[in-house]
Enzyme design. Structure first.
Site, mmCIF file in Angstrom:
data_model
loop_
_atom_site.group_PDB
_atom_site.id
_atom_site.type_symbol
_atom_site.label_atom_id
_atom_site.label_comp_id
_atom_site.label_asym_id
_atom_site.label_seq_id
_atom_site.Cartn_x
_atom_site.Cartn_y
_atom_site.Cartn_z
ATOM 1 N N LYS A 52 0.846 -1.203 0.000
ATOM 2 C CA LYS A 52 0.000 0.000 0.000
ATOM 3 C C LYS A 52 0.882 1.254 0.000
ATOM 4 O O LYS A 52 0.630 2.196 -0.749
ATOM 5 C CB LYS A 52 -0.947 -0.013 1.215
ATOM 6 C CG LYS A 52 -2.052 -1.069 1.088
ATOM 7 C CD LYS A 52 -2.864 -1.270 2.368
ATOM 8 C CE LYS A 52 -3.848 -2.417 2.212
ATOM 9 N NZ LYS A 52 -4.634 -2.721 3.423
ATOM 10 N N GLN A 96 -4.775 -1.426 9.834
ATOM 11 C CA GLN A 96 -4.687 -2.764 9.247
ATOM 12 C C GLN A 96 -5.265 -3.799 10.216
ATOM 13 O O GLN A 96 -4.930 -3.820 11.401
ATOM 14 C CB GLN A 96 -3.211 -3.077 8.905
ATOM 15 C CG GLN A 96 -2.994 -4.368 8.118
ATOM 16 C CD GLN A 96 -3.598 -4.338 6.715
ATOM 17 O OE1 GLN A 96 -3.760 -3.292 6.108
ATOM 18 N NE2 GLN A 96 -3.964 -5.499 6.212
ATOM 19 N N ASP A 119 -11.093 2.848 4.157
ATOM 20 C CA ASP A 119 -11.403 1.414 4.082
ATOM 21 C C ASP A 119 -12.916 1.174 3.992
ATOM 22 O O ASP A 119 -13.353 0.060 3.700
ATOM 23 C CB ASP A 119 -10.884 0.706 5.343
ATOM 24 C CG ASP A 119 -9.593 -0.067 5.102
ATOM 25 O OD1 ASP A 119 -9.390 -0.544 3.973
ATOM 26 O OD2 ASP A 119 -8.801 -0.194 6.049
HETATM 27 N N1 GUN Z 1 -7.007 -6.870 6.474
HETATM 28 C C1 GUN Z 1 -7.336 -7.613 5.395
HETATM 29 N N2 GUN Z 1 -7.856 -6.839 4.400
HETATM 30 C C2 GUN Z 1 -7.861 -5.574 4.876
HETATM 31 C C3 GUN Z 1 -8.275 -4.336 4.323
HETATM 32 O O1 GUN Z 1 -8.770 -4.235 3.193
HETATM 33 N N3 GUN Z 1 -8.118 -3.252 5.140
HETATM 34 C C4 GUN Z 1 -7.601 -3.341 6.393
HETATM 35 N N4 GUN Z 1 -7.498 -2.214 7.119
HETATM 36 N N5 GUN Z 1 -7.210 -4.478 6.939
HETATM 37 C C5 GUN Z 1 -7.337 -5.597 6.178
#
Ligand code: GUN
Length: 289
Positions: A52, A96, A119
């Site tokens: 990311k 995350q 998100d």
């Molecule tokens: N853990 C697995 N997929 C995601 C996601 O799309 N966003 C976040 N913040 N954590 C995750």
């Protein structure tokens, strides 16, 4: 069989985003700024976060990573969230998941400002999405819809089986696929661990979206000819022939299922890169570009 090439489409999207950022920065505006909070050292989470951050650099965003020890208290984490909420130089941020067990995940998600929730996990955004209002849409389901749209796959009136009911993928994609919109309008079944006779349902589905996390769960005897298959699974499986000591395996037995599918996403290179592209797109929206 056609491959739904998420890697290629994500590069197209990133290039569109980069142009948009350039256009705005040339006018003297500051670029979008995405922040990420990571707690602990889970290998998969570290990989996702690094991708990311790297993608932010690629499109000209500023990024900040706040990486905490697994022992951080819930209170300290909530205080950091309050700080990010009021930091005017940060447009959007993510926490995350998963978080360690001593931290209440729902409390954390509820504390994120809905305006910075790129998100799309905050109940306000999730509720707006569910009702078809304009909002941040969680990146993975958003990426799936974008793939379907760019490959012009017909969904209206089709039967769609979603396997897995997580708040991150299964639940939101089931809502989006059933919504009254050009790339929705499907008749959706949401299957989960208590579903009986899954094979009967999967054999009649026109579209299958699997977000289960069980390597090669979906076999060719479970699908009909011409099915569209979207594989959201990304499980690490030990493989000592690989430099890293593992390989990434999806929920779908690609070898078998691809012989019957009309369209199928590979793993890696399918939904994964689309998730990151859509997170960037949500951040662009948070910056009002
Ligand atoms: N853990 C697995 N997929 C995601 C996601 O799309 N966003 C976040 N913040 N954590 C995750």
């Amino acid at each position: 069989m056609n491959i739904l090439d998420g890697k290629k489409i994500s590069l197209d999207i990133k290039s569109e985003i980069k142009n948009c950022v350039l256009k705005n920065t040339k006018k003297g505006l500051r670029p979008p700024h995405l922040a990420a909070i990571l707690v602990g050292n889970d290998g998969a989470s570290l990989t996702y976060i690094n991708s990311k951050i790297k993608s932010c650099d690629e499109v000209g965003y500023k990024s900040s990573l706040y990486h905490y020890n697994i022992k951080i208290s819930e209170q300290e984490l909530l205080e950091k969230i309050d700080e990010l909420n009021s930091n005017e130089k940060i447009d959007g941020y993510i926490v995350q998941l998963p978080l360690p067990k001593h931290i209440n995940q729902n409390k954390v998600i509820n504390r994120i400002s809905p305006l910075k929730d790129v998100d799309g996990f905050h109940p306000q955004n999730f509720g707006s999405m569910s009702q078809g209002f304009d909002s941040f849409i969680p990146a993975t389901p958003h990426g799936i819809i974008e793939l379907i749209e760019r490959y012009e796959i017909k969904t209206s009136g089709k039967s769609c089986l979603v396997i897995g009911r997580s708040n991150i993928v299964g639940r939101p994609i089931s809502i989006l696929m059933s919504q009254k919109s050009k790339f929705g309008n499907a008749t959706v079944t949401l299957a989960h661990s208590n579903t009986k006779n899954l094979i009967e349902i999967s054999k009649s589905a026109d579209i299958i979206i699997s977000a289960l996390g069980i390597p090669e769960f979906l076999k060719s005897n479970m699908v009909k000819k011409g099915v569209v298959v979207i594989d959201v699974g990304i499980t690490r499986v030990k493989d000592l022939t690989k430099k890293k000591g593992y390989k990434i395996v999806g929920d779908v037995d690609f070898e078998g299922v691809s012989k019957k599918a009309s369209y199928i996403t590979p793993v890696p290179g399918g939904v994964g890169p689309m998730t990151i592209a859509m997170l960037l797109k949500n951040t662009l929206r948070a910056r009002n570009f």
